[in-house]
Design an enzyme around this catalytic site. Structure first.
Site, short mmCIF file in Angstrom:
data_model
loop_
_atom_site.label_atom_id
_atom_site.label_comp_id
_atom_site.label_asym_id
_atom_site.label_seq_id
_atom_site.Cartn_x
_atom_site.Cartn_y
_atom_site.Cartn_z
N SER A 167 9.29 28.30 26.86
CA SER A 167 9.98 29.14 27.60
C SER A 167 11.72 28.95 27.76
O SER A 167 12.25 28.74 26.61
CB SER A 167 9.46 29.16 29.00
OG SER A 167 10.02 30.53 29.87
N ASP A 191 6.79 30.29 23.18
CA ASP A 191 6.88 31.57 23.93
C ASP A 191 8.28 31.38 24.61
O ASP A 191 8.50 31.38 25.70
CB ASP A 191 5.83 31.78 24.87
CG ASP A 191 5.72 33.39 24.90
OD1 ASP A 191 5.99 34.04 23.95
OD2 ASP A 191 5.51 33.96 26.28
N HIS A 261 1.82 33.93 29.02
CA HIS A 261 2.83 33.15 28.64
C HIS A 261 2.51 31.52 28.42
O HIS A 261 3.20 30.99 27.35
CB HIS A 261 3.94 33.06 29.68
CG HIS A 261 5.15 32.80 29.40
ND1 HIS A 261 6.15 33.09 28.50
CD2 HIS A 261 6.17 31.74 30.33
CE1 HIS A 261 7.27 32.55 28.44
NE2 HIS A 261 7.22 31.74 29.79
#
Length: 463
Positions: A167, A191, A261
């Site tokens: 992330s 991601d 996610h």
């Protein structure tokens, strides 16, 4: 005098009570620094940025060594002649350590004799104000740059460094790579965060120029992740959005927001376990992949299709020579190890009228076990004497297939039922292309009626 003595006695008793209740850290605990464990209270009050680098090697797999930023040579376990892998987490709105931290440590150390550095910036990532964590990303990158400089001075090479960022951590890795003009060996983005980065130029986010090889796994492009390609190769499992097995409604609570996610991390972990290779297919779009248009991997000959995850760099030379971003698509199952076994179904019909519809596939082995295709194929258009390719997939696989079952459907609730007159059917395994392809000739599928038959090996010289 007696009063002073009494007060000292009371203080000693108080100290003893505090030690008894709260405990005193043993020497062993002091020697094993751990990832910062915070809570929602810390997130609400906010945390000041503090970065600690926790080193694990095969010599100290269970007890980390906290690295000193400006003194590499003080480390007992760091060997700068070995490959170094950095793992960088992202936004932590609850403050707890990442659930996957123990697994990624264990699996990376089992994959090779490496220096594994867990980048703990939980103080700075733990906040309910997302933009505060975003602002801290460049500061974390600066800390990492300072330490990498020390490692380089001690004999390390940029080429032997691999940064895995989750992330926000993916963009931190990109910032570090940018500082070294893209000479880092590899960056893996799991991601990469979309919010606050979507409109940023390449220098303001992860980019394929930030390392010699950049591989990215996108699993939540419609909410928390970054949609556009960012790497040398960008993997889009299940199209990059809704992941199988993840909640579909907000009534599922926190999992609804984080499941898609986080799936990028669990897919990466699965690749380290090597229970199966998750094969990806370079393609312009997910819909083209679903129509079976991109399953030959001609650009990667003499190698096969690329695989997603830790071993994706096996295809590095082919991807770099291509010198343009590669998007790759594939489908997965709903739980670990997420393997999907793909087949191509080729069908030639002899209906005079055009038919549009879907075909469901079942396969049965010689022990009588049956599995049904799990991939939702795109609607196919059947025209007389034209071959149609249909991509289908199963959560399990059979070495030998004794029976095949097909069901044709237009998915219309009213109107007449149609027939699909099949001139030739061929089933080809994509995961094991060396297997004999299976054929069947001259039969009719009645709409919504399953037909089961015994296939025969296709002629070797037919296509």
């Amino acid at each position: 005098m007696l009063r002073i003595t009494f007060l000292r006695f009371c203080m000693l008793k108080l100290c003893f009570f505090i030690c008894l209740v709260y405990g005193v850290k043993s020497d062993e605990e002091e020697k094993c620094p751990e990832f910062t464990d915070l809570n929602i209270g810390n997130a609400l009050s906010g945390t000041e940025l503090h970065v600690q680098l926790l080193l694990y090697t095969r010599e100290n797999p269970n007890c980390s060594e906290r690295l000193i930023e400006h003194n590499v040579t003080a480390s007992e376990y760091l060997n700068t002649s070995k490959k170094t892998v950095f793992v960088i987490h992202g936004f932590r709105p609850t403050g707890s350590p990442p659930a996957w931290l123990g697994d990624i440590k264990e699996l990376l150390l089992s994959s090779g004799d490496i220096n594994l550095i867990i980048v703990d910036w939980n103080r700075g990532a733990t906040t309910v104000i997302y933009t505060t964590a975003v602002e801290n990303c460049r500061k974390v990158a600066e800390t990492l740059k300072n330490y990498v400089d020390q490692m380089l001075a001690d004999g390390a090479s940029l080429d032997s460094m691999h940064m895995i960022g989750v992330s926000l951590g993916a963009h931190i890795a990109g910032f570090v790579g940018h500082k070294y003009d893209g000479k880092l060996g590899r960056i893996t983005g799991l991601d990469p965060a979309g919010p606050s980065f979507t409109r940023e130029p390449p220098e303001g986010r992860l980019d394929r120029t930030d390392a010699k090889f950049v591989d990215v796994i996108h699993t939540d492009t419609d909410v928390l992740g970054f949609k556009k390609p960012l790497g040398t190769i960008d993997f889009y499992p299940n199209g990059g959005m809704d992941q199988p097995g993840c909640p579909q409604t907000v009534f599922s609570g926190l999992q609804y927001f984080k499941c898609d996610h986080q799936r990028s991390v669990f897919l990466f972990l699965s690749s380290l376990k090597r229970k199966c290779n998750i094969i990806a297919y370079p393609c312009d779009s997910y819909s083209d992949y679903k129509r079976g248009k991109c399953v030959d991997c001609e650009a990667f000959q003499p190698m096969s299709c690329p695989v997603m995850g830790y071993y994706a760099d096996s295809w590095k030379k082919h991807l770099i020579l291509k010198n343009s971003p590669t998007k790759a698509y594939f489908d997965t199952s709903d739980n670990d190890p997420f393997c999907m076994y793909n087949y191509l179904l080729y069908i030639i019909t002899w209906n005079k009228s055009i038919r549009r519809g879907f075909i469901k596939v079942k396969i049965t082995d010689y022990a009588g076990n049956t599995i049904e295709s799990e991939v939702n194929s795109e609607v196919a258009t059947f025209q007389q004497y034209k071959r149609v390719k249909i991509l289908t997939g199963f959560y399990r696989d059979f070495d030998k297939i004794s029976k095949i079952s097909l069901t044709f459907s237009t998915k219309t609730l009213i109107g007449p039922k149609y027939k699909l007159r099949i001139l030739q059917m061929r089933l080809k395994s994509l995961n094991n292309p060396e297997r004999v392809q299976l054929c069947r000739y001259d039969f009719v599928l009645m709409e919504n009626t399953e037909l089961t038959f015994k296939p025969i090996p296709c002629p070797e010289n037919s296509t």
